[in-house]
Design an enzyme around this catalytic site. Sequence first.
Site, PDB file in Angstrom:
ATOM      1  N   CYS A   1       8.933 -13.326  -0.773  1.00 62.53           N
ATOM      2  CA  CYS A   1       7.502 -12.937  -1.051  1.00 62.53           C
ATOM      3  C   CYS A   1       7.142 -12.206   0.711  1.00 62.53           C
ATOM      4  O   CYS A   1       8.021 -12.205   1.682  1.00 62.53           O
ATOM      5  CB  CYS A   1       7.841 -15.081  -0.140  1.00 62.53           C
ATOM      6  SG  CYS A   1       5.827 -14.791  -0.168  1.00 62.53           S
TER       7      CYS A   1
ATOM      8  N   THR B   1       6.233 -10.258  -5.473  1.00 60.18           N
ATOM      9  CA  THR B   1       5.458  -9.399  -5.656  1.00 60.18           C
ATOM     10  C   THR B   1       5.344  -7.948  -4.650  1.00 60.18           C
ATOM     11  O   THR B   1       5.957  -7.595  -3.810  1.00 60.18           O
ATOM     12  CB  THR B   1       4.139 -10.263  -5.101  1.00 60.18           C
ATOM     13  OG1 THR B   1       4.560 -11.065  -3.365  1.00 60.18           O
ATOM     14  CG2 THR B   1       3.370 -11.633  -5.563  1.00 60.18           C
TER      15      THR B   1
ATOM     16  N   CYS C   1      -6.869  20.221 -19.667  1.00 58.47           N
ATOM     17  CA  CYS C   1      -5.817  21.012 -19.159  1.00 58.47           C
ATOM     18  C   CYS C   1      -6.755  22.608 -18.167  1.00 58.47           C
ATOM     19  O   CYS C   1      -5.695  23.390 -17.293  1.00 58.47           O
ATOM     20  CB  CYS C   1      -5.914  21.629 -20.648  1.00 58.47           C
ATOM     21  SG  CYS C   1      -4.294  22.469 -21.050  1.00 58.47           S
TER      22      CYS C   1
ATOM     23  N   CYS D   1       0.631  25.978 -23.509  1.00 59.01           N
ATOM     24  CA  CYS D   1       0.753  25.019 -24.015  1.00 59.01           C
ATOM     25  C   CYS D   1       2.325  24.317 -23.849  1.00 59.01           C
ATOM     26  O   CYS D   1       3.447  25.228 -23.962  1.00 59.01           O
ATOM     27  CB  CYS D   1       0.708  24.335 -24.781  1.00 59.01           C
ATOM     28  SG  CYS D   1       0.935  22.434 -25.077  1.00 59.01           S
TER      29      CYS D   1
ATOM     30  N   CYS E   1       3.231  19.278 -21.699  1.00 55.22           N
ATOM     31  CA  CYS E   1       3.161  18.304 -20.885  1.00 55.22           C
ATOM     32  C   CYS E   1       2.180  16.369 -21.307  1.00 55.22           C
ATOM     33  O   CYS E   1       3.097  16.143 -20.773  1.00 55.22           O
ATOM     34  CB  CYS E   1       1.792  18.654 -19.460  1.00 55.22           C
ATOM     35  SG  CYS E   1      -0.077  18.484 -19.255  1.00 55.22           S
TER      36      CYS E   1
ATOM     37  N   CYS F   1      -3.346  15.845 -22.275  1.00 55.30           N
ATOM     38  CA  CYS F   1      -4.135  16.103 -23.273  1.00 55.30           C
ATOM     39  C   CYS F   1      -4.721  14.414 -24.030  1.00 55.30           C
ATOM     40  O   CYS F   1      -5.274  14.475 -24.194  1.00 55.30           O
ATOM     41  CB  CYS F   1      -4.602  17.682 -23.787  1.00 55.30           C
ATOM     42  SG  CYS F   1      -3.008  17.561 -24.836  1.00 55.30           S
TER      43      CYS F   1
HETATM   44  C1  LIG Z   1      -0.569 -16.829  -6.062  1.00 57.66           C
HETATM   45  C2  LIG Z   1       0.780 -16.584  -6.153  1.00 57.66           C
HETATM   46  C3  LIG Z   1       1.801 -16.833  -5.386  1.00 57.66           C
HETATM   47  C4  LIG Z   1       3.083 -16.927  -5.211  1.00 57.66           C
HETATM   48  N1  LIG Z   1       3.710 -17.727  -5.286  1.00 57.66           N
HETATM   49  C5  LIG Z   1       5.239 -17.789  -5.287  1.00 57.66           C
HETATM   50  C6  LIG Z   1       6.482 -18.410  -5.000  1.00 57.66           C
HETATM   51  O1  LIG Z   1       5.863 -19.854  -4.299  1.00 57.66           O
HETATM   52  N2  LIG Z   1       7.689 -18.236  -4.645  1.00 57.66           N
HETATM   53  C7  LIG Z   1       7.759 -16.872  -5.824  1.00 57.66           C
HETATM   54  O2  LIG Z   1       8.940 -16.982  -5.546  1.00 57.66           O
HETATM   55  N3  LIG Z   1       7.297 -16.213  -6.453  1.00 57.66           N
HETATM   56  C8  LIG Z   1       5.509 -16.179  -6.238  1.00 57.66           C
HETATM   57  N4  LIG Z   1       4.885 -15.482  -6.636  1.00 57.66           N
HETATM   58  C9  LIG Z   1       5.381 -14.951  -7.409  1.00 57.66           C
HETATM   59  C10 LIG Z   1       5.362 -14.861  -8.390  1.00 57.66           C
HETATM   60  O3  LIG Z   1       6.400 -15.390  -8.923  1.00 57.66           O
HETATM   61  C11 LIG Z   1       5.702 -13.737  -9.814  1.00 57.66           C
HETATM   62  O4  LIG Z   1       7.096 -12.341  -8.708  1.00 57.66           O
HETATM   63  C12 LIG Z   1       5.255 -12.171  -9.273  1.00 57.66           C
HETATM   64  O5  LIG Z   1       3.598 -12.955  -9.557  1.00 57.66           O
HETATM   65  C13 LIG Z   1       5.051 -10.864 -10.259  1.00 57.66           C
HETATM   66  O6  LIG Z   1       4.827 -11.902 -11.440  1.00 57.66           O
HETATM   67  P1  LIG Z   1       2.990 -11.618 -12.741  1.00 57.66           P
HETATM   68  O7  LIG Z   1       2.907  -9.965 -12.411  1.00 57.66           O
HETATM   69  O8  LIG Z   1       3.211 -12.196 -13.476  1.00 57.66           O
HETATM   70  O9  LIG Z   1       1.868 -12.064 -11.613  1.00 57.66           O
HETATM   71  C14 LIG Z   1       3.298 -16.129  -6.281  1.00 57.66           C
HETATM   72  C15 LIG Z   1       2.647 -15.505  -7.215  1.00 57.66           C
HETATM   73  C16 LIG Z   1       1.219 -15.770  -7.229  1.00 57.66           C
HETATM   74  C17 LIG Z   1      -0.137 -15.015  -7.963  1.00 57.66           C
HETATM   75  S1  SF4 Z   2       0.199  19.576 -23.339  1.00 54.19           S
HETATM   76 FE1  SF4 Z   2      -2.074  19.416 -24.066  1.00 54.19          FE
HETATM   77  S2  SF4 Z   2      -2.918  19.635 -21.592  1.00 54.19           S
HETATM   78 FE2  SF4 Z   2      -0.807  19.558 -21.575  1.00 54.19          FE
HETATM   79  S3  SF4 Z   2      -0.612  21.761 -21.055  1.00 54.19           S
HETATM   80 FE3  SF4 Z   2      -0.489  21.572 -23.547  1.00 54.19          FE
HETATM   81  S4  SF4 Z   2      -2.771  21.523 -23.969  1.00 54.19           S
HETATM   82 FE4  SF4 Z   2      -2.548  21.867 -21.923  1.00 54.19          FE
END
Ligand SMILES: Cc1cc2nc3c(=O)[nH]c(=O)nc-3n(C[C@H](O)[C@H](O)[C@H](O)COP(=O)(O)O)c2cc1C
Ligand code: SF4
Lengths: 425, 446
Positions: free
Chosen positions: A137, A203, A355, A381, A384, A387
């Site tokens: 956290c 997070t 590009c 080209c 990459c 495009c």
């Molecule tokens: C509102 C909220 C509260 C959270 N509280 C906790 C928590 O109490 N303990 C924990 O380990 N992670 C907590 N998390 C993190 C989530 O468990 C998780 O790791 C994180 O949101 C990434 O997953 P997601 O992309 O699916 O949301 C919280 C996340 C959110 C959004």
């Molecule tokens: S892949 Fe597409 S954007 Fe990249 S150099 Fe070639 S034509 Fe240009």
Amino acid sequence: MADLTTNFAGIRSPNPFWLASAPPTDKAYNVERAFRAGWGGVVWKTLGEDPPVVNVSSRYGAISYNGARMAGFNNIELITDRPLSVNLDEIRRVKRDWPDRAVVVSLMVPCEEASWQRILPLVEATGCDGVELNFGCPHGMSERNMGSAVGQVPDYVEMVTRWCKRHSRLPVIVKLTPNITDILAPAAAARAGGADAVSLINTIQSITGVDLDLMAPEPVVGGQGTHGGYCGPAVKPIALRMVADIARDGATRGLPISGIGGIASWRDAAEFIALGAGTVQVCTAAMHYGFRIVTDMIDGLSNWMDAKGHRTLEEVRGRAIANYVHWNDLDLNYKSLARIDQDLCIRCGLCHIACEDTSHQAIAALRVDGARRYEVIDADCVGCNLCAHVCPVEHCITMQPQPTGRGKLTWTQHPNNPLRQEAAE
Amino acid sequence: MDQVQDIAAGRLSAAELAANFADAHPPLTPSEAPVEASRCYFCHDAPCIEACPTGIDIPGFIRAIATGNPRGAALTILEANILGGSCARVCPTEVLCQGACVRMAQEGRAVNIGALQRHATDWLMAHEPRPFARAPATGRRVAVVGAGPAGLACAHLLARHGHEVVVFDARAKPGGLNEYGIAAYKLADDFAQAEIAYILSVGGIRIVPGQALGGDLSLASLRAEYAAVFLGLGLQGSRDLGIAAPPLAGVQDAVAFIAALRQAPDKAQVPVGRRVVVIGGGNTAIDAATQARRLGAEDVTIVYRRGPAQMSATSKEQDWAQTNGVRIRHWASPLRLLGEAGAVTGVSFARTRPDAAGLAIPAGPGFTLEADMVLKAVGQCFIADPLGAAEAPALVPGRIAVDAEGRTSLPGVFAGGDCTAGADLTVRAVADGKRAAEAICRMLGP
Ligand SMILES: Cc1cc2nc3c(=O)[nH]c(=O)nc-3n(C[C@H](O)[C@H](O)[C@H](O)COP(=O)(O)O)c2cc1C
Ligand code: SF4
Ligand SMILES: Cc1cc2nc3c(=O)[nH]c(=O)nc-3n(C[C@H](O)[C@H](O)[C@H](O)COP(=O)(O)OP(=O)(O)OC[C@H]3O[C@@H](n4cnc5c(N)ncnc54)[C@H](O)[C@@H]3O)c2cc1C
């Protein structure tokens, strides 16, 4: 029909889809609804010592991108704000009523052995399947020397993990924070401390935006804001990389991983599993759409596995890791060129301007009898892919591998590399 | 067919009429606008810009909406097209910008450019009473004849450059067909006048209503008195059906029918037949028929001498009429107006078929439609009389001849809009007025 059952560090669940420790797993009411919807397991919202923490009103911020709501999500919530005994009673009851589901309890107490020693037996007495140590956290708790304050110091991670293994027989999952330079260090420390598994990511420290009228970061609490934890679809690439690193690295290879971060569909889950995850955890997607998303997650994963001939999740797990290499191992002789399907092209000109302005001036903007036509200039080209990414039409611009007649050449061998390794004579 | 001709006002309740003549396409909501804006790909060399006669930077203004910059969006529009507000409502976008939208090629559904344009211009009108400032006065005076879209666009740009503009119009109210011609539900809530007030906010423009060229004014005197003259006279004549018919009550010019409807403060006062036959295949036919239905006519039929593809009304407009319960009959041309006691009772038609060139030629026996009201919508034409006999600008068949910048054959006299050759559309009139103003400014110098 593919077999989706999992045995993750000794914790069994009917499918790999767990709800991450967060509001969806805050109490029995939510968890029972989740189990009825089909979720394979939950990590209960993080418990701490009494007296419970106090949460603010106005807790979430979000990024909407081009009309897509919650492309990124941010919270400034703390751990559970309910008394410990209430949570423990509910956990005991839920596990009793849903014996086939995984019920893991997330914990966060001060960084003292006595605190862990006190809480672990109480948790174990509920009959739950394991504990997850919330070392992730990134707000509120870290200022109190908990959460990511522990997770950012590998020595602490190892120490606390060891205490938990010492004072409990339950499987211990260490939840890692991404707010660190090298994810391998805490993962290795967890393993050294005896962890049965790691889960990641928690997070990411973030400010989702600034209210330009109030001149305060969002979410605004009485005219002020604070940094929070970022999650949701936007963080998936970061999570995938960290999971893959742990799965690949010699010091951490083989350690069970529960993948978390931006998972919203069976495809997201399959990608995490391909990079080494044994189970996946979901928070934001459930908070966005409710628990019923799991139906398609289960069904879609199973259909995909059937189509690919994978019978069990173990057959999928880690399959992409061998192809996850260091840059130095990539073939510098590989060449691809952009190809525009003129029948699909809708003449938006985005490939040309991208590009032309920002890449290699390799797409000509022509007018043929007054009609727009965009053509790749092969000689310029570099392959990459820009495009192909900006093109709004699926499959209109594809990158086609070109025969070069040359074998693989990596940077380690490249003549431009002053430190190249000469092939042994 | 000896029944009494049934033409009456107030066929529908006040509430029904209010609903029928309210905004046909209500504005995007604040949450819809950014979502629709995000559908724009922000094309390079965007085809929509090329398809707009006034060349609005469409991807540019849509991006500004998407980023929450409605002021920037609106000014981008109005810089290119000062009548951007009415164009957003009246343009047949399906054959202009939206017809060229790359999403048509991709998925057959263009970005709703018209609605987004309205969203932005509405915002500015609500938030900024005077969006344009006037350059220091130059002391030069320009006469504009005709306060329709062409004249207004010309006047605005001239005024911005500091010239003093006097706009003469024969009618009581300015606006041209925006005020008297466009369907009521396209420009609801007196939008034409609100927009004119907005345009005049720049200053330096005086509108003189009730002054007709050829009557109170002569081209020679205007040329003598003003540094330049712009003619935006529109089309004042209506073509005739080309069949001999005694004057019958209930037979009316569609444009006049619409003008009366537009001017009626209370739509319950506008008389309409129970059975209406509209003859013609353009905008005017569609609008007359649809509005007759919306006034409560029971049975409305458009009869056109060729097929749907040859109608100058777009297929979207044809659909619109049909959605409103108007029947469209193709390949038939009027033979005779039937009447009794001086009132029309029906029209008999001959069937037609296409010749090798696609034109209608007679074919087979015809049919008769009973009617209480017959609206003639077979086209408007330019009437040159007001230009005078001596020293009148040259005409190309039927309309005033101009070069690409609106110059007529007479030095210092410019023209644009419907009175010159080209598509008879509001947006084309605006583009002409703007280009002529630019040419006039160059001619007058700083
Ligand atoms: C509102 C909220 C509260 C959270 N509280 C906790 C928590 O109490 N303990 C924990 O380990 N992670 C907590 N998390 C993190 C989530 O468990 C998780 O790791 C994180 O949101 C990434 O997953 P997601 O992309 O699916 O949301 C919280 C996340 C959110 C959004
Ligand atoms: S892949 Fe597409 S954007 Fe990249 S150099 Fe070639 S034509 Fe240009
Ligand atoms: C029924 C109908 C529906 C239409 N619907 C649409 C639509 O939905 N979308 C679209 O884009 N276009 C539509 N049009 C066409 C559009 O209205 C015209 O193309 C546009 O108004 C032309 O502008 P203008 O300034 O050239 O002429 P007008 O709008 O006709 O203005 C000419 C002005 O000049 C004045 N005038 C004329 N002669 C004299 C004189 N001798 N002295 C002084 N003043 C004079 C008139 O009073 C009038 O105010 C429609 C037309 C009609 C008839």
